[in-house]
Design a protein around this motif. Structure first.
Motif, short mmCIF file in Angstrom:
data_model
loop_
_atom_site.label_atom_id
_atom_site.label_comp_id
_atom_site.label_asym_id
_atom_site.label_seq_id
_atom_site.Cartn_x
_atom_site.Cartn_y
_atom_site.Cartn_z
N PHE A 170 -1.87 74.09 -21.54
CA PHE A 170 -1.01 74.01 -22.72
C PHE A 170 -1.13 75.30 -23.52
CE2 PHE A 170 -2.35 69.48 -22.12
CZ PHE A 170 -1.11 69.01 -21.72
N GLU A 330 4.63 82.02 -26.46
CA GLU A 330 4.03 82.94 -25.48
C GLU A 330 4.49 82.75 -24.04
OE1 GLU A 330 -0.07 84.06 -25.83
OE2 GLU A 330 -0.02 84.07 -28.00
N GLU B 60 -11.38 85.35 -8.71
CA GLU B 60 -11.54 86.22 -9.88
C GLU B 60 -12.11 87.57 -9.48
OE1 GLU B 60 -12.40 84.91 -13.56
OE2 GLU B 60 -10.77 83.49 -13.22
N GLY C 109 -1.61 87.54 -30.83
CA GLY C 109 -1.11 86.90 -29.62
C GLY C 109 -1.53 87.65 -28.37
N LYS C 110 -1.44 86.96 -27.24
CA LYS C 110 -1.85 87.55 -25.96
C LYS C 110 -0.67 87.82 -25.05
CE LYS C 110 -5.71 86.31 -23.66
NZ LYS C 110 -6.69 85.40 -23.03
N ARG C 120 -2.01 83.48 -13.65
CA ARG C 120 -2.66 82.39 -14.36
C ARG C 120 -3.94 81.96 -13.65
NH1 ARG C 120 1.67 80.08 -11.65
NH2 ARG C 120 1.42 78.05 -10.65
N ARG C 122 -6.89 82.86 -13.40
CA ARG C 122 -8.06 83.55 -13.91
C ARG C 122 -8.69 82.68 -14.96
NH1 ARG C 122 -4.39 87.86 -15.73
NH2 ARG C 122 -5.76 87.94 -17.52
N SER C 123 -10.00 82.82 -15.14
CA SER C 123 -10.63 81.99 -16.16
C SER C 123 -10.15 82.42 -17.54
CB SER C 123 -12.14 82.06 -16.05
OG SER C 123 -12.56 83.39 -16.13
N GLN C 124 -9.85 83.71 -17.67
CA GLN C 124 -9.26 84.14 -18.93
C GLN C 124 -7.76 83.95 -18.83
OE1 GLN C 124 -10.62 87.65 -21.02
NE2 GLN C 124 -11.97 88.03 -19.29
N ARG C 125 -7.24 83.15 -19.72
CA ARG C 125 -5.82 82.81 -19.64
C ARG C 125 -4.96 84.02 -20.01
NH1 ARG C 125 -6.90 78.35 -16.97
NH2 ARG C 125 -7.81 76.68 -18.20
N PRO C 126 -3.80 84.10 -19.35
CA PRO C 126 -2.90 85.20 -19.71
C PRO C 126 -2.15 84.95 -21.02
CG PRO C 126 -1.98 83.92 -17.91
CD PRO C 126 -3.33 83.34 -18.19
N TYR C 127 -2.38 83.83 -21.64
CA TYR C 127 -1.76 83.56 -22.94
C TYR C 127 -2.73 82.68 -23.72
CZ TYR C 127 -0.56 79.26 -20.39
OH TYR C 127 -0.63 78.13 -19.63
N ARG C 128 -2.51 82.54 -25.01
CA ARG C 128 -3.42 81.72 -25.80
C ARG C 128 -3.19 80.26 -25.47
NH1 ARG C 128 -2.47 83.51 -31.82
NH2 ARG C 128 -0.36 83.55 -31.01
N SER C 129 -4.22 79.62 -24.99
CA SER C 129 -4.02 78.26 -24.51
C SER C 129 -4.84 77.26 -25.34
CB SER C 129 -4.44 78.18 -23.04
OG SER C 129 -5.78 78.58 -22.90
N TYR C 130 -4.39 76.04 -25.25
CA TYR C 130 -5.09 74.94 -25.92
C TYR C 130 -6.03 74.33 -24.90
CZ TYR C 130 -5.78 70.23 -27.80
OH TYR C 130 -6.34 69.07 -28.24
N GLY C 132 -8.26 71.82 -25.38
CA GLY C 132 -8.85 70.56 -25.84
C GLY C 132 -9.57 70.75 -27.16
N THR C 133 -9.86 69.66 -27.77
CA THR C 133 -10.49 69.56 -29.11
C THR C 133 -9.63 70.13 -30.24
OG1 THR C 133 -11.70 71.66 -29.20
CG2 THR C 133 -12.80 69.76 -28.18
#
Lengths: 528, 348, 133
Positions: A170, A330, B60, C109-110, C120, C122-130, C132-133
């Motif tokens: 998300f 985004e 990765e 923003g990313k 996508r 990659r553990s680092q998301r290519p965009y700001r992601s939600y 959880g919490t």
């Protein structure tokens, strides 16, 4: 098998997702099969870097010229409800999958029993289980990313396989709606989206420079680039004028009008598949008039073109006073959706498929810069009021009176004008109001101030049911195998055959039907 | 043919290291980075479930290797060099020691993921000191580690302070563009600061630094430790007294296609079923084309070529490889694997 | 080319920050210019005229050239048609390209429309992601 140049085993009218899948599947089975794919429109240049730069730097869309023009001479709306085409379909190689968003959802089990369960619309002559394995396969063809379980751990419709690709997480800006749905106990999930592995999240999905969003044009590229498919022919810019029968139950040729050369040609074939969408498929049958079929092929009972449905588009717009985190969508597609109200309980009132607007929140930085706003002004704007919008498709029930027919003019690519006669049922607005209440409750819970809640002017996207399938010729145009009742060698493969349209995007279901039809043709050898 | 270029370069008298030394060194570094990609790809594809954390970790690493490769190409371009990628002599062959004479005792082959393969990957990325054990990994001092080699390159850049040009470089989008603290990762090289930042990134991602095994910003483990977690079977965790130990959650070896070590020169047509052979040939052609596109990208600055190369790796190569890996070799408990052969006369 | 590149850098000067640098946009910007010149419709004339204009304007405005171009000049409604075209086909398009190639980062923003943010997987998301919490 040696064939004359204009004589084919299969003639497929339309190069969209249905036509391309059927052609590819038949060729994968028998590389030497002689197949013609006939397309009225032109070829959109894809993965073209200049076009992409133009799209980024001027917002010029590379396929603007492939949409219906907003003028009467192209399409006519004569019913009580204005029907607009705008960008609702793309006429060209690859069809509407050249511009689609790639939302790839399955229909649910109860969607195949609409009439039995609600007393309205029609049942499908097949069940979800008949399509399930084809859905699995369609998801692989289209490269669908998704997650089976929703936030409540529910998997619907039932499936044995996981999605071929992981879902897109998300976006951060989904947070307010996610929290609201959690508080209200509403299940939500990831939008299943057709993006191949090579997606580089460019945010320009409508024109992907990598070709990471599925389009049927890529299947046609694969076919045309494969040297083993020696008997494949693609007819470009060649609207099919009519299908010709030699006996009542057999089509023997298609008459094409090659608009580039001005020549008319006749191509012969053993099997004909009309895969021209929910408007052009019935129109082609309607205009294929002969002494055998005075009202057009398969139209002795005046059912061709009737029962037109689409998805009413509901939206609730709201505003937060500020955007401290500078949230932005985004991505060029929604990540958050909910099928919570796409349920058997809601079916009689109109199932509701919810998703967050892919365009909000957003800030057009370049526009502000172009206007001469300073850095500080843009800073303030980017943290200023933030809009979100919850959107939804509502299920609509088909009625006999709503129909597609042929107008008197010809559009600019040589197809006859489309005439749409569409009116709403008397309870439509009540149902819309009850659906909007559901949506407003969710949006209200985010704490944002609702500024608009309405149903949009009806557009032609997701149109269906105009050659619906069924067991009986008295109530349907094609049989459960998609063969036109009364004709041995003519099939329709399009959203037109859907007896009901559920409340989710139709493409994955059409792809599954196309695979199923191909297997049927391979198994039975067509009508030959 | 034994290749000692890197050992020789490292042994060159520091006073004699000129711009040509630098160009040769960067070309060798490029070949080193290229060399790691096919073995990692083979291991990655052999994992049946690509969602498995081990597969994710290898993926990765792969993306970062590609980033390193692009940075090396740009460094080379920045001093007027031209990266050679599409050439018979440059394309790696397996099994083989690493190019340039780095770790001559280590032979790397193409094979499915296994503890043994992981052991080799760890040796490729091996740091000077494994700080999760606080012991020296290296036993002999006569050979250059990859990190040391990069240090030498950095030093020569500093000494020569060459004239830089930013033209003709391709700022690739592999890996991160920006660290979480907002700092950019220099993708176009045009100053000594850029060189330093790029080489630090390559080193830190590969073997980690001597103080830290994970990136302070991203908390990502260096490649060496990511492989080691799988080999040891335990995640690394930080103890209260700030030491790293393999006492975290268990890491399971994922279920893999049992891909046999690809024989020298690749499989022979007569020993492979016809349809599998066809796929192997298609794979080699697609691989060769990909290298050609990369070469074009860095000789003409073409993003189209770069995109084609990436798309090919993520689509055609993986599809064909996974199909090949599912075919058992007759009479053996192993399956075939792609050969990564350079096809001299590929069409167009 | 250099004049145009300077203009592009001027955009960063006006709106940029440490979060992005034009050097890392160079190859894409160069490709943009090349394709705009050789493809159809060709921008060759727009760019040639832009270079002339920039040199004229530099004489008049000196160091405040970019301040004039981006903020004060109101070029889009200037009586000189050459300036209107220059604003539309060169300045405005450069601004959009600049934002897409990473200039957006100065405003948070990313990822942004047109920016190639990467895979996508990659553990680092290519965009700001939600998450959880």
């Amino acid at each position: 098998m040696a064939k004359s140049k204009l004589d084919f085993d299969y003639v497929i009218i339309g190069s969209g997702v249905a036509g391309a899948i059927v052609a590819k599947r038949l060729l994968d089975h028998d590389a030497s099969a002689s197949i013609a794919v006939v397309e009225a429109g032109k070829r959109v240049p894809l993965k073209d870097r200049r076009k992409w730069w133009d799209f980024v730097s001027t917002a010029a869309n590379p396929y603007d010229d492939y949409h219906d023009l907003p003028i009467e001479s192209e399409n006519q709306s004569v019913g009580k409800e204005p029907w607009t085409f705008r960008e609702s379909r793309l006429m060209g190689r690859g069809g509407s999958t050249v511009h689609w968003g790639g939302w790839a959802l399955r229909f649910k089990e109860e969607d195949f029993e609409t009439c039995s369960r609600t007393g309205r619309g029609a049942d499908w002559p097949i069940r979800y289980q008949d399509l399930e394995s084809y859905y699995d396969e369609a998801e692989r063809w289209l490269g669908v990313s998704g997650q089976s379980r929703d936030s409540n751990g529910v998997v619907f419709p039932p499936r044995k396989s996981e999605y071929p690709l992981d879902p897109f997480p998300f976006v951060e800006a989904d947070r307010p709606l996610i929290h609201a749905m959690e508080r209200l106990g509403i299940g939500y999930g990831h939008m299943p989206i057709a993006r191949f592995r090579k997606c580089m999240t460019t945010g320009t999905c409508r024109y992907c420079p990598f070709g990471a969003r599925f389009t049927a044009a890529y299947l046609l590229d694969e076919i045309e680039e494969n040297p083993r498919f020696t008997n494949f022919t693609y007819f470009e810019q060649s609207p099919c004028e009519q299908l010709l029968t030699d006996t009542k139950n057999r089509v023997h040729a298609a008459e094409l009008n090659c608009t580039r050369t001005g020549k008319r040609i006749k191509i012969e074939g053993k099997n004909f598949i009309v895969a021209s969408g929910a408007y052009e498929s019935p129109k082609l049958l309607q205009r294929s008039v002969s002494t055998d079929w005075p009202n057009g092929i398969g139209n002795d009972r005046d059912l061709v073109g009737r029962f037109l449905i689409s998805h009413p588009f509901l939206h609730v717009l709201a505003e937060f006073p500020s955007n401290a985190n500078r949230w932005n969508q985004e991505l060029d597609f929604p990540t958050l959706m909910s099928r919570h109200f796409d349920s058997p309980e809601q079916q009689a009132y109109g199932k509701l498929f919810l998703f967050k607007d892919r365009g909000r929140p957003s800030i057009d930085l370049a526009k502000l810069m172009i206007q001469g706003k300073t850095r500080a002004q843009i800073e303030r704007a980017s943290m200023g009021p933030m809009e979100i919008e919850l959107q939804g498709f509502m299920e609509e029930f088909s009625i006999f009176e709503n129909r597609v027919s042929i107008g008197t003019n010809t559009n600019r690519i040589g197809l006859p004008q489309t005439n749409v006669d569409f009116s709403r049922e008397s309870d439509f607005l009540d149902r819309v109001a009850s659906r909007l209440e559901i949506m407003k409750q969710i949006v209200k819970d985010t704490g944002a101030k609702i500024t608009k809640a309405a149903v949009r002017t009806q557009r032609g996207d997701h149109s269906a049911s105009t050659c619906r399938m069924g067991h009986s010729p008295a109530t349907s145009v094609v049989d459960p195998d998609l063969r036109v009742h009364g004709v041995n060698n003519l099939w329709v493969c399009s959203n037109a055959v859907f007896p009901s349209g559920a409340c989710v995007n139709p493409t994955l279901t059409l792809s599954a039907l196309s695979l199923r039809l191909s297997d049927k043709l391979i198994r039975d050898g067509g009508a030959a | 043919m034994s290749d000692h270029r890197i050992s020789e370069l490292v042994l060159t008298d520091p006073d004699e290291r000129d711009i040509d030394w630098l160009k040769q060194a960067l070309q060798s570094a490029l070949e080193l980075e290229l060399f790691t990609i096919p073995p990692y790809l083979t291991a990655f594809w052999s994992v049946k479930n690509h969602r498995d954390p081990v597969a994710v970790a290898i993926r990765e690493v792969l993306v970062e290797e590609m980033l390193h490769m692009s940075l090396v190409c740009n460094m080379l371009k920045s001093i007027g060099g031209q990266p050679r990628i599409f050439h018979r002599d440059v394309v790696p062959r397996y099994p083989s020691p690493m190019p340039g004479g780095v770790k001559p005792l280590l032979t790397v082959s193409l094979e499915g993921l296994s503890k043994q393969a992981l052991g080799i990957f760890m040796k490729i990325e091996e740091p000077e000191t494994d700080i999760a054990h606080m012991e020296m990994v290296r036993t002999t001092k006569s050979y250059a580690r990859i990190g040391e080699f990069y240090d030498e390159i950095k030093l020569v850049f500093d000494t020569l302070d060459p004239e830089f040009s930013r033209d003709g470089q391709i700022e690739a989008y592999f890996g991160e563009s920006q660290l979480p603290n907002g700092k950019y990762i220099p993708k176009n090289i045009g100053s000594l600061e850029d060189v330093e930042a790029a080489i630090d990134l390559i080193k830190d991602q590969g073997e980690g630094t001597s103080e830290s095994i994970s990136d302070a910003e991203t908390r990502e483990l260096a490649h060496y430790y990511r492989f080691k977690e799988v080999a040891v079977g335990r995640k690394l965790i930080r103890t209260e007294n700030d030491r790293w130990v393999h006492q975290g959650p268990e890491v399971h070896m994922p279920e893999c296609w049992p891909v046999a070590e690809v024989p020298p020169g690749g499989y022979e047509q007569k020993k492979v079923p016809a349809d599998t052979w066809e796929k192997m040939v298609d794979f080699d052609i697609a691989y060769t084309k990909m290298l050609k596109q990369l070469d074009i990208a860095w000789s003409t600055g073409s993003h189209t070529a770069l995109n084609l190369a990436i798309a090919s790796m993520m689509a055609d190569l993986s599809r064909l490889a996974i199909e090949i890996m599912q075919v058992p070799i007759k009479g053996q408990p192993f399956n075939y694997g792609p050969c990564f052969r350079f096809v001299d006369k590929e069409s167009s | 080319m250099e004049v145009l590149w300077n203009l592009f850098n001027g955009i960063r000067g006006a709106w940029g920050s440490d979060a992005c640098r034009t050097e890392d946009m160079a190859s894409q910007w160069r490709e943009f210019i090349q394709l705009k010149v050789v493809g159809s419709p060709s921008y060759f004339e727009h760019y040639r005229s832009a270079c002339e204009l920039l040199s004229e304007l530099r004489q008049t405005h000196g160091d405040r050239l970019y301040q004039y171009l981006f903020f004060d000049g109101e070029l889009h409604r200037h009586p000189d048609a050459r300036l209107v075209e220059f604003k539309r086909y060169v300045v405005d398009e450069f601004i959009r390209v600049y934002v897409s190639l990473g200039g957006f980062r100065s405003f948070g923003g990313k990822n942004y429309t047109g920016f190639v943010s990467g895979s996508r997987y990659r553990s680092q998301r290519p965009y700001r992601s939600y998450e959880g919490t």
